[in-house]
Design an enzyme around this catalytic site. Structure first.
Site, PDB file in Angstrom:
ATOM      1  CD  GLU A 163      -3.186   0.891   2.016  1.00  0.00           C
ATOM      2  OE1 GLU A 163      -3.437  -0.263   2.409  1.00  0.00           O
ATOM      3  OE2 GLU A 163      -3.948   1.857   2.220  1.00  0.00           O
ATOM      4  NE  ARG A 164      -2.321   5.197  -0.193  1.00  0.00           N
ATOM      5  CZ  ARG A 164      -3.296   5.462  -1.048  1.00  0.00           C
ATOM      6  NH1 ARG A 164      -3.049   5.563  -2.340  1.00  0.00           N
ATOM      7  NH2 ARG A 164      -4.531   5.619  -0.628  1.00  0.00           N
ATOM      8  CD  GLU A 290      -7.782   6.010   6.100  1.00  0.00           C
ATOM      9  OE1 GLU A 290      -6.956   5.108   5.944  1.00  0.00           O
ATOM     10  OE2 GLU A 290      -7.682   7.141   5.581  1.00  0.00           O
ATOM     11  NE  ARG A 323      -0.719   4.037  11.751  1.00  0.00           N
ATOM     12  CZ  ARG A 323      -1.385   4.437  10.683  1.00  0.00           C
ATOM     13  NH1 ARG A 323      -2.593   3.976  10.422  1.00  0.00           N
ATOM     14  NH2 ARG A 323      -0.849   5.297   9.851  1.00  0.00           N
ATOM     15  CG  ASP A 369      -2.999  10.970   5.298  1.00  0.00           C
ATOM     16  OD1 ASP A 369      -1.963  10.485   5.780  1.00  0.00           O
ATOM     17  OD2 ASP A 369      -3.808  10.324   4.606  1.00  0.00           O
ATOM     18  CD  GLU A 391       2.198   6.463  11.066  1.00  0.00           C
ATOM     19  OE1 GLU A 391       1.608   5.993  12.060  1.00  0.00           O
ATOM     20  OE2 GLU A 391       1.720   6.389   9.918  1.00  0.00           O
ATOM     21  CD  GLU A 397      -0.716   8.253   0.702  1.00  0.00           C
ATOM     22  OE1 GLU A 397      -0.209   7.972   1.801  1.00  0.00           O
ATOM     23  OE2 GLU A 397      -1.938   8.152   0.474  1.00  0.00           O
ATOM     24  CD1 TRP A 545     -12.301  10.553   0.476  1.00  0.00           C
ATOM     25  CD2 TRP A 545     -11.491   9.307   2.150  1.00  0.00           C
ATOM     26  NE1 TRP A 545     -12.393   9.232   0.100  1.00  0.00           N
ATOM     27  CE2 TRP A 545     -11.899   8.449   1.115  1.00  0.00           C
ATOM     28  CE3 TRP A 545     -10.943   8.748   3.322  1.00  0.00           C
ATOM     29  CZ2 TRP A 545     -11.788   7.054   1.198  1.00  0.00           C
ATOM     30  CZ3 TRP A 545     -10.828   7.377   3.402  1.00  0.00           C
ATOM     31  CH2 TRP A 545     -11.260   6.540   2.348  1.00  0.00           C
TER      32      TRP A 545
END
Ligand code: GCW
Length: 683
Positions: A163-164, A290, A323, A369, A391, A397, A545
């Site tokens: 992913e990404r 999500e 998270r 994000d 993080e 991305e 979103w």
């Protein structure tokens, strides 16, 4: 043929004959009188590195000779020369720290760690000095990592996709199982250890069907084999786990964290995991985020959820990285009362003090994000009684997907140096996450890594600098960007001044260039939905979103003030609240992140918002072209494969930046009806 596979551990021949002669006086005999797995690694790395650089085989011994000793030692070593050289430095070392010291009289070099891990880090430091051609005479270095947890997160899925991921497939998984050949994992572990990484997850935080089974007997033997490889390099293995494992694996029908059966199941599960991997690091959990399952389903909160797992891991010293990327991803764009930027703080701040001491909250650097630029998360410093880990996102991305050059160390440094005012002046983010400000039991920094099975690991060869720089920066956030960059360029491309200067400059300017032709003034999100590559100003504007810029014919930006907006600015400590609240003090680069302003609003730089958009987009394209030309001038100075590879990416970037420029400029010209003062072509 140099494909970039060796990364910064290239260990090529030296260019400076005097230095080479100097090194030869030191590197003859390797002295080590103890044994451990990690010491074995340290020795192997040193022997291999010196062999490659100096074409010399070190003779190995457990006793120091008259002269020319490279001594690898820990506090348990009993060699007189070691005791003399260490002197009273040993009290300055933490568990992973080391001393590097040369002794002129005997032409010896001591690599001394309190533990064997320190020795390993010291050996890589020594090799770096040699590879970057630094004299060893009079070296006396005492190094301690500033952060306790120095981690990476892989977003790898077991089907091999990432992913990404922008550098090929997973190096761990393929076809819903582990890869056959683990040799690449070992090469990866070397790269990580050389920059001080001491923990990593191997699977995506979105834990899907198959990956949920990583903590079952089906896969645990393989997980343990990977852990064995990492262990030899001082790296602990962690897994991302599915919060609802009790349902999928346990057949319990619930994942309620207060349910006795659920708690029992996890305790048994922890025992099982530790029976395979005695030093298992712990788990990373993306819950109620999500569409991932979490405690909310049962009317419980994040403290309930994480504490339940923490209780299970506690007997084994395991930790839970929970998270904070929790927000409403089914927002109605018509509803102006919700602000995604507020979400993490709103959810977690009220829970301060309720988490067990082996839980850490894992907080993205910004409240949105990983945008090209956004504010710093107001959670840092706001939870004195809860362990925090920061993080970052190394994988690019939103920053060009390793097809564009975007060196992120300058961005991360700004974030680490960000003044939170949590305890008044002198409370930067780096002192929160190194655990010193509130004396957290566990703390540190993690990041989503940019690595895949491309030959050069990172897609764009120059994107290796982001991984290298990340490791070095979190080892010591006080290192300057220049120092880190200089090390990487020399280790990776050699010490030719023209190469060093050019590559350094390309890297240092790249974030600003990328920002110029993409999203202006901190607004973010003007990308194509889903894959997030390329410009699309309204791509996320009417979506679910929470990612809006609110551009209309008069103006643009998100009003996050307390006075008239979403109140997000109020989540900072008062000094920062008023700093961002006021249009007078809010810095230009974040203006549209905090305020909605007319296109005619005059920036501190003296130009209007609309003219700034036009100017930076034209400049950005020119500078992307310059990046390419700078690289072109290195033809013949950089080995062929890497030269052509980087050139192809820089060509793509230069071309693609035009698409960004034209789409963004045209959009705002059509919205605002205001012409470019310089009359450049806008379509
Ligand atoms: O930015 C978003 C990414 C998702 C990612 C998520 C997260 C792993 O687009 O791909 O999911 O963040 O951080 O959980």
């Amino acid at each position: 043929e140099n494909t970039g596979y060796e990364g910064w551990l290239r260990f090529s021949k030296l260019t400076n004959a005097n230095l080479e002669a100097e090194y030869r006086t030191f590197f003859k005999r390797l002295v080590m009188s103890e044994e451990s797995e990690i010491l074995g690694t340290a020795k192997e790395e040193l022997v291999k590195g010196i062999q490659a650089i100096l074409d010399t085989s070190l003779e190995c011994s457990d006793q120091a000779g008259q002269a020319s000793n490279i001594i690898l030692a820990t506090q348990n070593t009993k060699i007189d020369l070691v005791t003399t050289l260490v002197g009273d430095h040993s009290s300055q070392l933490n568990e992973e720290g080391y001393i590097l010291k040369t002794d002129k009289e005997t032409h010896s070099v001591l690599v001394y760690g309190k533990t064997d891990k320190g020795v390993l880090y010291g050996v890589f430091h020594l090799l770096r000095l040699v590879q970057t051609e630094v004299s060893l005479v009079d070296i006396e270095i005492v190094e301690n990592p500033k952060n306790q947890l120095r981690m990476l997160n892989h977003w790898d899925n077991m089907d091999g996709s990432i992913e990404r991921g922008y550098a090929g497939k997973s190096i761990f998984f393929e076809d819903n199982r582990f890869v056959e050949d683990f040799s690449r994992i070992k090469d990866y572990a070397r790269l990580l250890a050389s920059i001080g990484i001491n923990g990593t997850t191997i699977n995506n935080v979105n834990v899907h069907e198959v990956e949920t089974n990583l903590i079952t007997e089906e896969f645990l033997p393989d997980v343990a084999r990977v852990a064995d490889i990492f262990r030899a390099y001082g790296i602990k293995l962690f897994l991302s786990v599915n919060y609802a494992s009790t349902i999928q694996l346990g057949g319990l029908g619930t994942a309620d964290p207060l349910d006795e059966n659920v708690r029992h199941w996890w305790k048994e599960k922890a025992k099982e995991i530790y029976s395979y991997i005695p030093d298992f690091g712990g788990v990373v959990v993306k819950a109620d985020s999500e569409h991932r399952p979490g405690p909310f389903t049962y009317g419980r909160n994040h403290a309930d959820g994480s504490n339940m797992l923490a209780e299970a891991l506690e007997p084994f010293d395991g930790i839970v990285l929970w998270r904070c990327f929790v927000y409403n991803c089914l927002q109605d764009w018509r509803d102006r009362s919700i602000d995604r930027a507020r979400a993490a703080y709103d959810h977690f701040k009220p829970l301060d003090g309720q988490f067990k001491d082996n839980v850490l909250l894992q907080i993205k650097n910004g409240p949105m994000d990983f945008q090209v630029r956004e504010g710093v998360s107001p959670l840092f410093g706001a939870m004195p009684s809860t362990n925090q880990i920061l993080e970052f996102q190394i994988t690019q991305e939103y920053t060009g997907q390793q097809r564009h050059l975007c060196y992120l160390i300058p961005q991360w440094k700004e974030i680490l140096d960000f003044e939170t005012y949590a305890k008044g002046e002198g409370s930067p983010v780096k002192s929160v996450v190194d655990g010193s400000m509130y004396e957290y039991k566990y703390s540190g920094i993690t990041a989503v890594v940019n690595v895949g099975n491309d030959m050069n690991w990172t897609g764009h060869t120059l994107a290796q600098a982001n991984l290298y720089g990340y490791g070095r920066l979190i080892w010591n956030p006080d290192l300057s960007t220049e120092e880190i960059t200089n090390e990487w360029v020399k280790a990776t491309f050699g010490v030719d001044p023209q190469v060093v200067e050019t590559v350094t400059e390309m890297l240092l300017k790249s974030w600003s260039i990328y920002e110029k032709y993409t999203s202006p003034l901190g607004v973010g999100w003007m990308v194509n939905p889903n894959h997030h590559y390329g410009p699309n100003v309204d791509g996320y504007e009417y979506d679910r979103w929470g990612t809006y810029h609110f551009a209309d014919l008069q103006g643009i930006g998100v009003d996050r003030t307390v006075a008239t907006g979403t109140g997000y600015t109020g989540q900072y400590f008062p000094e920062n609240t008023s700093f961002y609240e006021s249009i007078e003090t809010c810095p230009d680069e974040l203006l549209l992140f905090f305020h909605h302003v007319p296109y005619t609003h005059q920036l501190k730089s003296g130009v209007s918002v609309i003219q700034h958009i036009y100017n930076t987009h034209f400049e950005g394209v020119e500078e992307a072209e310059e990046l390419k030309n700078r690289w072109l001038a290195l033809e013949g100075k950089v080995d062929d494969v890497r030269f052509r590879h980087v050139l192809a990416r820089q060509e793509e970037q230069a071309e693609h930046s035009k698409e960004w420029r034209d789409i963004i400029n045209t959009y705002f010209y059509r919205k605002s009806g205001i012409a470019d003062e310089l009359n450049r072509t806008i379509y």
